[in-house]
Scaffold this motif. Structure first.
Motif, mmCIF file in Angstrom:
data_model
loop_
_atom_site.group_PDB
_atom_site.id
_atom_site.type_symbol
_atom_site.label_atom_id
_atom_site.label_comp_id
_atom_site.label_asym_id
_atom_site.label_seq_id
_atom_site.Cartn_x
_atom_site.Cartn_y
_atom_site.Cartn_z
ATOM 1 N N GLY A 198 1.047 -1.383 -0.207
ATOM 2 C CA GLY A 198 0.415 0.341 0.028
ATOM 3 C C GLY A 198 0.493 1.698 -0.199
ATOM 4 N N GLY A 199 0.066 2.577 -0.791
ATOM 5 C CA GLY A 199 1.001 3.241 -0.425
ATOM 6 C C GLY A 199 0.309 4.621 0.519
ATOM 7 N N GLY A 200 -0.737 4.462 1.055
ATOM 8 C CA GLY A 200 -1.644 5.474 1.889
ATOM 9 C C GLY A 200 -0.782 5.507 3.221
ATOM 10 N N ASN A 201 -1.575 6.163 4.153
ATOM 11 C CA ASN A 201 -0.697 6.628 5.289
ATOM 12 C C ASN A 201 -0.951 4.838 6.580
ATOM 13 O OD1 ASN A 201 -0.340 9.303 6.047
ATOM 14 N ND2 ASN A 201 -2.044 9.773 6.092
ATOM 15 N N THR A 202 -1.887 4.222 6.516
ATOM 16 C CA THR A 202 -2.013 3.336 6.877
ATOM 17 C C THR A 202 -0.799 2.021 7.097
ATOM 18 O OG1 THR A 202 -4.014 3.340 6.828
ATOM 19 C CG2 THR A 202 -3.250 0.541 7.219
ATOM 20 N N ALA A 203 -0.364 1.883 5.377
ATOM 21 C CA ALA A 203 0.820 1.411 5.067
ATOM 22 C C ALA A 203 2.317 1.877 5.429
ATOM 23 C CB ALA A 203 0.639 1.428 3.268
ATOM 24 N N LEU A 204 2.263 2.737 5.328
ATOM 25 C CA LEU A 204 3.392 3.605 5.700
ATOM 26 C C LEU A 204 3.580 3.546 7.194
ATOM 27 C CD1 LEU A 204 5.967 5.987 3.710
ATOM 28 C CD2 LEU A 204 3.235 4.407 2.396
ATOM 29 N N GLU A 205 2.238 3.979 7.755
ATOM 30 C CA GLU A 205 2.359 3.836 9.397
ATOM 31 C C GLU A 205 2.625 2.021 9.947
ATOM 32 O OE1 GLU A 205 -1.226 6.064 11.362
ATOM 33 O OE2 GLU A 205 -0.241 7.440 10.404
ATOM 34 N N ASP A 206 2.284 1.492 9.377
ATOM 35 C CA ASP A 206 2.332 0.240 9.586
ATOM 36 C C ASP A 206 3.617 -0.907 9.376
ATOM 37 O OD1 ASP A 206 -0.201 -0.291 9.418
ATOM 38 O OD2 ASP A 206 -0.900 -1.807 8.237
ATOM 39 N N ALA A 207 4.502 0.204 8.169
ATOM 40 C CA ALA A 207 6.084 -0.245 7.823
ATOM 41 C C ALA A 207 6.604 -0.223 8.567
ATOM 42 C CB ALA A 207 5.862 -0.103 6.319
ATOM 43 N N GLN A 208 6.765 1.622 9.213
ATOM 44 C CA GLN A 208 7.465 1.866 10.325
ATOM 45 C C GLN A 208 7.660 1.018 11.797
ATOM 46 O OE1 GLN A 208 8.796 4.684 9.788
ATOM 47 N NE2 GLN A 208 9.262 4.966 12.221
ATOM 48 N N PHE A 209 5.593 0.951 12.126
ATOM 49 C CA PHE A 209 5.903 0.168 13.725
ATOM 50 C C PHE A 209 6.759 -1.049 13.279
ATOM 51 C CE2 PHE A 209 3.213 -3.529 15.716
ATOM 52 C CZ PHE A 209 3.150 -2.199 16.674
ATOM 53 N N LEU A 210 6.645 -2.183 11.906
ATOM 54 C CA LEU A 210 6.672 -3.113 11.939
ATOM 55 C C LEU A 210 8.465 -3.094 11.939
ATOM 56 C CD1 LEU A 210 4.193 -4.696 9.496
ATOM 57 C CD2 LEU A 210 4.835 -5.747 12.000
ATOM 58 N N ALA A 211 9.174 -2.117 11.364
ATOM 59 C CA ALA A 211 10.903 -1.764 11.290
ATOM 60 C C ALA A 211 10.974 -1.795 12.634
ATOM 61 C CB ALA A 211 10.606 -0.800 10.292
ATOM 62 N N ASN A 212 10.270 -1.073 13.470
ATOM 63 C CA ASN A 212 11.069 -1.369 14.715
ATOM 64 C C ASN A 212 11.894 -2.394 15.667
ATOM 65 O OD1 ASN A 212 10.738 1.580 15.480
ATOM 66 N ND2 ASN A 212 8.724 1.408 15.513
ATOM 67 N N TYR A 213 10.968 -3.709 14.926
ATOM 68 C CA TYR A 213 11.116 -5.395 15.043
ATOM 69 C C TYR A 213 11.220 -6.487 14.650
ATOM 70 C CZ TYR A 213 6.465 -5.115 16.165
ATOM 71 O OH TYR A 213 4.586 -4.887 16.387
ATOM 72 N N CYS A 214 11.398 -6.140 13.087
ATOM 73 C CA CYS A 214 11.363 -6.913 12.176
ATOM 74 C C CYS A 214 12.525 -6.822 11.896
ATOM 75 C CB CYS A 214 9.849 -6.772 10.700
ATOM 76 S SG CYS A 214 8.441 -7.170 11.891
ATOM 77 N N GLU A 215 13.220 -8.281 11.251
ATOM 78 C CA GLU A 215 14.241 -8.222 10.241
ATOM 79 C C GLU A 215 14.414 -7.402 9.814
ATOM 80 O OE1 GLU A 215 17.000 -11.227 10.867
ATOM 81 O OE2 GLU A 215 16.546 -11.457 8.605
ATOM 82 N N LYS A 216 13.726 -7.744 8.689
ATOM 83 C CA LYS A 216 13.407 -5.780 7.581
ATOM 84 C C LYS A 216 11.731 -6.555 6.541
ATOM 85 C CE LYS A 216 15.190 -6.269 2.892
ATOM 86 N NZ LYS A 216 16.221 -5.754 1.939
ATOM 87 N N VAL A 217 11.658 -5.460 6.215
ATOM 88 C CA VAL A 217 10.075 -4.516 5.896
ATOM 89 C C VAL A 217 10.259 -4.459 4.363
ATOM 90 C CG1 VAL A 217 8.302 -3.458 6.096
ATOM 91 C CG2 VAL A 217 9.714 -3.842 8.270
ATOM 92 N N TYR A 218 9.593 -5.188 3.209
ATOM 93 C CA TYR A 218 9.727 -5.137 2.684
ATOM 94 C C TYR A 218 8.498 -3.365 2.021
ATOM 95 C CZ TYR A 218 12.296 -8.466 1.073
ATOM 96 O OH TYR A 218 13.267 -9.028 0.565
ATOM 97 N N LEU A 219 8.098 -2.364 1.773
ATOM 98 C CA LEU A 219 7.097 -1.780 0.874
ATOM 99 C C LEU A 219 6.471 -1.724 0.256
ATOM 100 C CD1 LEU A 219 5.069 -0.148 2.683
ATOM 101 C CD2 LEU A 219 5.987 1.941 1.557
ATOM 102 N N ILE A 220 5.892 -2.299 -0.068
ATOM 103 C CA ILE A 220 5.508 -2.775 -1.680
ATOM 104 C C ILE A 220 3.785 -1.696 -2.188
ATOM 105 C CG2 ILE A 220 4.609 -4.631 -3.527
ATOM 106 C CD1 ILE A 220 5.910 -6.588 -1.429
#
Ligand code: NAP
Length: 303
Positions: free
Chosen positions: A147-169
């Motif tokens: 996704g490319g909206g606020n939800t996707a970007l906020e989700d990616a930010q949140f996940l990046a804090n504790y996941c090894e790697k995050v792909y934003l597609i």
């Protein structure tokens, strides 16, 4: 007979309840699931005027308690239909029926699925629509957010804090999300942007999702990304089919109403993400709640 029945206990519905009871009206809120609507899944709200930071859950709980403490009655029943012949409106739920002088439809919107063949069977086995709810299951793992909206970007930010790697597609190279959210994510070492790309397949084994296939729309090239989790954040769609005979819906299913929050049907109002509008934000949902409730109050008082 209630003065106002509100369908939906999200930000718009609960804001409407606050304004309705403060205007001296009896208010019943009917909610199919749990209170709060979409915002409960937002980890950190920082654009609601007057509140620098608050979690979506805390915000929604505050709103729920505020509406209840002021005197709104809130019941957890799904509305399955509304009859609006004459002055009174009859609201049917799975458990019974209620009557009111005015109704406010504040049904919000729900997460849009990708529509891939095995998507639904992988929900809870790698596919999720809520990073706040399920993100912790993927600590130190590799995940993708679509996704490319606020939800996707906020989700990616949140996940990046504790996941090894995050792909934003994202299917384009420009974002709907606020620039600040995009900039914040771009500096994260463990986030890879996969732009102009769509997910074409979900690959799984007995334990659940193991990879996704991603196609670049410009080059036509495909690649496989090995991921343990996929968070789908491609927007919402409304759920107003039960009211299609009562109010006019636009081609996407949103209730047709302008900033007055009045529908074509006398005594039926609408508020928040379920109505036709260009800006769907927490602040505009709360504003709609106030506008719709006061319009309902005027309608009732006019007799
Ligand atoms: P959104 O803004 O509608 O964004 C949906 C994204 O998904 C868009 O980038 C869209 O791409 C993409 N998309 C749609 N259908 C797709 C498909 N079939 N395949 C692939 N990609 C697809 O939805 P949202 O991010 O959930 O936000 C909804 C509203 O809530 C917005 O107004 C947003 O600002 C607001 N919100 C606010 C906050 C906050 O203020 N803290 C947090 C979350 C959400 P295109 O851009 O190419 O159309």
């Amino acid at each position: 007979m209630y003065d106002i029945i509100i369908v939906g206990a999200g930000t718009a519905g609960l804001s409407a309840a606050i304004y309705g009871v403060r205007a001296g009206k009896s208010v019943l809120v009917l909610e199919a699931a749990s209170y709060g609507g979409q915002i409960v899944n937002t980890p950190d709200i920082e654009n609601y005027p007057g509140i620098a930071h608050i979690s979506g859950f805390d915000f929604a709980t505050g709103l729920y308690n505020q509406a209840k403490d002021l005197g709104a009655e809130i019941r957890f029943e799904k509305v399955i239909g509304i009859e609006a012949e004459g002055a009174g409106k009859r609201v049917e739920t799975g458990s019974g029926s209620y009557e009111a002088r005015a109704v406010i439809l504040a049904t919000g919107a729900k997460n849009r699925p990708l529509g891939l063949p095995n998507e639904q069977e992988l929900v809870g086995r790698g596919v999720s629509y809520c990073a706040t709810c399920d993100g912790m299951f993927f600590r130190n793992r590799t995940v993708a957010v679509n996704g490319g909206g606020n939800t996707a970007l906020e989700d990616a930010q949140f996940l990046a804090n504790y996941c090894e790697k995050v792909y934003l597609i994202h299917r384009r190279d420009a974002f709907r999300a606020d620039v600040k959210e995009v900039e914040r994510l771009r500096v994260k070492d463990n986030v890879e942007f996969v732009l102009d790309s769509v997910i074409t397949a979900l690959e799984s084994d007995a334990s659940g999702l193991r990879a996704i296939r991603v196609k670049n729309q410009k080059s036509g090239g495909e690649r496989e990304l090995r991921v343990d989790g996929l968070f789908v954040a491609i927007g919402q769609s409304p759920d107003n089919a039960a009211f299609a005979r009562l109010v006019k819906l636009d081609p996407k299913g949103y209730i047709e109403a302008g900033e007055s929050c009045r529908t074509e049907a006398a005594g039926i109002f609408t508020a928040g993400d379920c109505r036709t509008k260009s800006v769907r934000q927490l602040a505009t949902a709360a504003a709609d709640g106030a506008v719709a409730a006061l319009a309902a109050v005027n309608y009732i008082d006019a007799g």
